[in-house]
Design a protein around this motif. Sequence first.
Motif, PDB file in Angstrom:
ATOM      1  N   THR A 145       5.556  10.646  11.227  1.00 40.42           N
ATOM      2  CA  THR A 145       5.831   9.616  10.218  1.00 40.42           C
ATOM      3  C   THR A 145       4.565   8.995   9.653  1.00 40.42           C
ATOM      4  O   THR A 145       4.389   8.879   8.437  1.00 40.42           O
ATOM      5  CB  THR A 145       6.713   8.503  10.821  1.00 40.42           C
ATOM      6  N   PHE A 146       3.658   8.557  10.515  1.00 41.81           N
ATOM      7  CA  PHE A 146       2.453   7.862  10.073  1.00 41.81           C
ATOM      8  C   PHE A 146       1.615   8.732   9.158  1.00 41.81           C
ATOM      9  O   PHE A 146       1.000   8.245   8.201  1.00 41.81           O
ATOM     10  CB  PHE A 146       1.635   7.432  11.298  1.00 41.81           C
ATOM     11  N   TRP A 147       1.575  10.025   9.405  1.00 38.40           N
ATOM     12  CA  TRP A 147       0.707  10.921   8.646  1.00 38.40           C
ATOM     13  C   TRP A 147       1.251  11.240   7.253  1.00 38.40           C
ATOM     14  O   TRP A 147       0.630  11.968   6.497  1.00 38.40           O
ATOM     15  CB  TRP A 147       0.464  12.191   9.441  1.00 38.40           C
ATOM     16  N   ARG A 148       2.399  10.675   6.914  1.00 41.49           N
ATOM     17  CA  ARG A 148       2.935  10.840   5.559  1.00 41.49           C
ATOM     18  C   ARG A 148       2.429   9.756   4.615  1.00 41.49           C
ATOM     19  O   ARG A 148       2.702   9.789   3.420  1.00 41.49           O
ATOM     20  CB  ARG A 148       4.465  10.809   5.585  1.00 41.49           C
ATOM     21  N   GLU A 149       1.708   8.746   5.177  1.00 45.67           N
ATOM     22  CA  GLU A 149       1.192   7.664   4.334  1.00 45.67           C
ATOM     23  C   GLU A 149       0.113   8.195   3.397  1.00 45.67           C
ATOM     24  O   GLU A 149      -0.631   9.101   3.730  1.00 45.67           O
ATOM     25  CB  GLU A 149       0.620   6.531   5.201  1.00 45.67           C
ATOM     26  N   ARG A 150       0.040   7.598   2.217  1.00 43.07           N
ATOM     27  CA  ARG A 150      -0.961   7.989   1.238  1.00 43.07           C
ATOM     28  C   ARG A 150      -1.845   6.793   0.895  1.00 43.07           C
ATOM     29  O   ARG A 150      -1.353   5.678   0.788  1.00 43.07           O
ATOM     30  CB  ARG A 150      -0.300   8.511  -0.047  1.00 43.07           C
ATOM     31  N   PRO A 151      -3.154   7.027   0.694  1.00 47.23           N
ATOM     32  CA  PRO A 151      -4.049   5.915   0.359  1.00 47.23           C
ATOM     33  C   PRO A 151      -3.737   5.312  -0.993  1.00 47.23           C
ATOM     34  O   PRO A 151      -3.175   5.980  -1.869  1.00 47.23           O
ATOM     35  CB  PRO A 151      -5.439   6.572   0.374  1.00 47.23           C
ATOM     36  N   GLY A 152      -4.099   4.014  -1.162  1.00 46.12           N
ATOM     37  CA  GLY A 152      -3.839   3.314  -2.403  1.00 46.12           C
ATOM     38  C   GLY A 152      -5.095   2.665  -2.946  1.00 46.12           C
ATOM     39  O   GLY A 152      -6.192   2.838  -2.434  1.00 46.12           O
ATOM     40  N   VAL A 153      -4.926   1.917  -4.017  1.00 42.20           N
ATOM     41  CA  VAL A 153      -6.037   1.235  -4.673  1.00 42.20           C
ATOM     42  C   VAL A 153      -5.681  -0.222  -4.831  1.00 42.20           C
ATOM     43  O   VAL A 153      -4.530  -0.571  -5.102  1.00 42.20           O
ATOM     44  CB  VAL A 153      -6.325   1.861  -6.057  1.00 42.20           C
ATOM     45  N   ALA A 154      -6.652  -1.109  -4.658  1.00 47.96           N
ATOM     46  CA  ALA A 154      -6.397  -2.547  -4.690  1.00 47.96           C
ATOM     47  C   ALA A 154      -5.874  -3.004  -6.040  1.00 47.96           C
ATOM     48  O   ALA A 154      -6.343  -2.583  -7.086  1.00 47.96           O
ATOM     49  CB  ALA A 154      -7.683  -3.296  -4.367  1.00 47.96           C
ATOM     50  N   ASP A 155      -4.900  -3.863  -6.013  1.00 47.68           N
ATOM     51  CA  ASP A 155      -4.348  -4.512  -7.193  1.00 47.68           C
ATOM     52  C   ASP A 155      -4.913  -5.921  -7.256  1.00 47.68           C
ATOM     53  O   ASP A 155      -4.690  -6.720  -6.350  1.00 47.68           O
ATOM     54  CB  ASP A 155      -2.824  -4.555  -7.087  1.00 47.68           C
ATOM     55  N   PRO A 156      -5.653  -6.288  -8.327  1.00 49.53           N
ATOM     56  CA  PRO A 156      -6.262  -7.616  -8.372  1.00 49.53           C
ATOM     57  C   PRO A 156      -5.252  -8.750  -8.308  1.00 49.53           C
ATOM     58  O   PRO A 156      -5.543  -9.811  -7.767  1.00 49.53           O
ATOM     59  CB  PRO A 156      -7.017  -7.615  -9.713  1.00 49.53           C
ATOM     60  N   GLU A 157      -4.055  -8.549  -8.848  1.00 54.91           N
ATOM     61  CA  GLU A 157      -3.041  -9.596  -8.762  1.00 54.91           C
ATOM     62  C   GLU A 157      -2.621  -9.822  -7.314  1.00 54.91           C
ATOM     63  O   GLU A 157      -2.363 -10.934  -6.881  1.00 54.91           O
ATOM     64  CB  GLU A 157      -1.817  -9.220  -9.613  1.00 54.91           C
ATOM     65  N   LEU A 158      -2.568  -8.720  -6.550  1.00 55.32           N
ATOM     66  CA  LEU A 158      -2.218  -8.844  -5.135  1.00 55.32           C
ATOM     67  C   LEU A 158      -3.312  -9.582  -4.381  1.00 55.32           C
ATOM     68  O   LEU A 158      -3.041 -10.388  -3.490  1.00 55.32           O
ATOM     69  CB  LEU A 158      -2.004  -7.455  -4.535  1.00 55.32           C
ATOM     70  N   VAL A 159      -4.569  -9.322  -4.763  1.00 56.78           N
ATOM     71  CA  VAL A 159      -5.685 -10.027  -4.131  1.00 56.78           C
ATOM     72  C   VAL A 159      -5.532 -11.527  -4.328  1.00 56.78           C
ATOM     73  O   VAL A 159      -5.677 -12.321  -3.402  1.00 56.78           O
ATOM     74  CB  VAL A 159      -7.033  -9.549  -4.718  1.00 56.78           C
ATOM     75  N   HIS A 160      -5.210 -11.937  -5.538  1.00 58.96           N
ATOM     76  CA  HIS A 160      -5.061 -13.360  -5.825  1.00 58.96           C
ATOM     77  C   HIS A 160      -3.869 -13.944  -5.082  1.00 58.96           C
ATOM     78  O   HIS A 160      -3.910 -15.076  -4.598  1.00 58.96           O
ATOM     79  CB  HIS A 160      -4.902 -13.574  -7.339  1.00 58.96           C
ATOM     80  N   ALA A 161      -2.801 -13.174  -4.989  1.00 59.39           N
ATOM     81  CA  ALA A 161      -1.612 -13.655  -4.279  1.00 59.39           C
ATOM     82  C   ALA A 161      -1.912 -13.872  -2.806  1.00 59.39           C
ATOM     83  O   ALA A 161      -1.511 -14.872  -2.206  1.00 59.39           O
ATOM     84  CB  ALA A 161      -0.468 -12.656  -4.443  1.00 59.39           C
ATOM     85  N   HIS A 162      -2.643 -12.929  -2.217  1.00 59.80           N
ATOM     86  CA  HIS A 162      -2.995 -13.063  -0.801  1.00 59.80           C
ATOM     87  C   HIS A 162      -3.944 -14.223  -0.559  1.00 59.80           C
ATOM     88  O   HIS A 162      -3.909 -14.857   0.487  1.00 59.80           O
ATOM     89  CB  HIS A 162      -3.620 -11.766  -0.289  1.00 59.80           C
ATOM     90  N   ALA A 163      -4.807 -14.489  -1.534  1.00 59.70           N
ATOM     91  CA  ALA A 163      -5.741 -15.599  -1.374  1.00 59.70           C
ATOM     92  C   ALA A 163      -5.014 -16.930  -1.296  1.00 59.70           C
ATOM     93  O   ALA A 163      -5.483 -17.882  -0.692  1.00 59.70           O
ATOM     94  CB  ALA A 163      -6.738 -15.619  -2.537  1.00 59.70           C
ATOM     95  N   ARG A 164      -3.797 -16.982  -1.883  1.00 57.80           N
ATOM     96  CA  ARG A 164      -3.007 -18.216  -1.852  1.00 57.80           C
ATOM     97  C   ARG A 164      -2.015 -18.231  -0.698  1.00 57.80           C
ATOM     98  O   ARG A 164      -1.419 -19.259  -0.405  1.00 57.80           O
ATOM     99  CB  ARG A 164      -2.240 -18.371  -3.178  1.00 57.80           C
ATOM    100  N   ALA A 165      -1.821 -17.044  -0.099  1.00 55.64           N
ATOM    101  CA  ALA A 165      -0.776 -16.928   0.919  1.00 55.64           C
ATOM    102  C   ALA A 165      -1.199 -17.570   2.230  1.00 55.64           C
ATOM    103  O   ALA A 165      -2.370 -17.711   2.519  1.00 55.64           O
ATOM    104  CB  ALA A 165      -0.440 -15.450   1.157  1.00 55.64           C
ATOM    105  N   ARG A 166      -0.205 -17.931   3.023  1.00 56.78           N
ATOM    106  CA  ARG A 166      -0.463 -18.479   4.351  1.00 56.78           C
ATOM    107  C   ARG A 166       0.473 -17.803   5.334  1.00 56.78           C
ATOM    108  O   ARG A 166       1.684 -17.858   5.178  1.00 56.78           O
ATOM    109  CB  ARG A 166      -0.233 -19.991   4.402  1.00 56.78           C
TER     110      ARG A 166
END
Length: 512
Positions: free
Chosen positions: A479-500
């Motif tokens: 199962t784990f070896w079916r994962e595929r690499p991704g690329v950072a989404d800047p909107e997600l970066v901003h969302a995480h910066a606000r997340a707790r």
Amino acid sequence: MAAEDAGPAGRPVELKHNAIGFVDALVIGLNSTSPAYSLAAVIGPIVALVGIYAPGVMFAAFVPMLLIASAFYYLNKVDQDCGTTFSWVTRAMGPWAGWLGGWAIAMTGVLVVGSLADVAVTFGLLAVGLDSWVDNTFVRQLLTVLLILAMTAVCVVGTELSAKVQNVLILAQVVCLLIFVVVAFYAVYSGTSKYDSVEPALSWLNPFGAGGAALTGGLLLGVFIYWGWESAVNLTEEVENSATAPGKAGLWSTVILLVTYVSVGFAVVAYAGPVFLAENADEEEFLFAQLAGDVMGGWDWILLLAVCTSAIASTQTTIIPASRTALSMARRRALPAHYRHISPRFRTPDVSTWWVAGIAIAWYLIVNQISSNALFDSLTALSLLIAFYYSLTGLACVIYYRRHLFESVHNFLLIGLGPLVGSGLLAWLLVRSVSDMADPENSYSGTSWFGLGPPLVIGIGIALTGVIAMIVQRLVDPTFWRERPGVADPELVHAHARARGRGPGEDQGEGS
């Protein structure tokens, strides 16, 4: 998730969010490096290589650590997973590289925990005057095993308790080191040193003062006295403001360590002089014990206590990255399912924590049966694992953010160039370490295993074991070896910066 992982209401048990704050995470990061013990172990060998320029080498070794800490900070922003390098490298570079990064982190804990506990016991006994117990192998090893079990229990009982214990230990450690520095400098300037003391100068901060070859050897020692600060990031799921606080704690840990190491480095070199330190470099931490007696007189127990508390603290905190990484790997089915079990009562990864402790104890006892030198050789092999996963993390940061590196100068320098340079420096040190360790004469014991130095054989053995374990797990559960690499989404970066306190796996769809 397995049934035994379910809580009272039938919901899956998670790590306890917001269990500790920024300061607690910072303290745990500091203690993981074991500052007093690290200084005791390397100050003599570094001075033997570079003489009075030891503080400069310690400063130079700080540079790649800061650059890699930047990678940890920005990767943690987009993925607050306690597996850190494992999770991030998997996302950026794929499951095979991610698995090997996780294996390297887990194995560092196994290799070093026993040695740290042994040093804690040794210096604790010396501090209270029980020198004869130190020479009794059975007593010392028994106390070492009991200490590992006690520190493991603290880790399992709860992150809050771990943080409280760490706060006390770092306070005792820092106070003891500061007293040592002040008294040593007083002896230098008053002319009361027992050795050929030298007044410190700013030129000692020049890492190139002793020449290129000496600098390389010093860096191989100096870089790894900073290792361990990322334990703060391994607690990301349990820290308040998890998107930013753990990464900041890692960054600040490296800066505080720099000040501590350089200050003590100046004090030791100035008090004892480079000639004495170079002639006694092979005494390692016992050289520090001797200097404690010379500097502090009848109060030498203060510095002995500093090394003891340093090693106790690091015994506990070194278990954290290994156990959290195993938990993260099991959650994504990269390891057997039982490693993902979380205690419903304490909300800590109890199974993986006890497994790490158990394997570490077994390694400590078995290696000691071979010889005491073999234990030191196994610690030298740490350099390979540490350089590997730090370098991998820096590279993963650049790859993950590759589409956003040229959007601003900030991105280019702090997310791209910095981590890339840090990764390159550590990759170079990794290659240099392999070259040095290939010669048996460069090992602590000076003996040959299969025509190579024992540390390199141990490193190769751990790597091969990891590859075999990875292939077996791949065959059992792909199962784990079916994962595929991704690329950072800047909107997600901003969302995480606000997340707790955001849990893992909630942003799986950001790839492109």
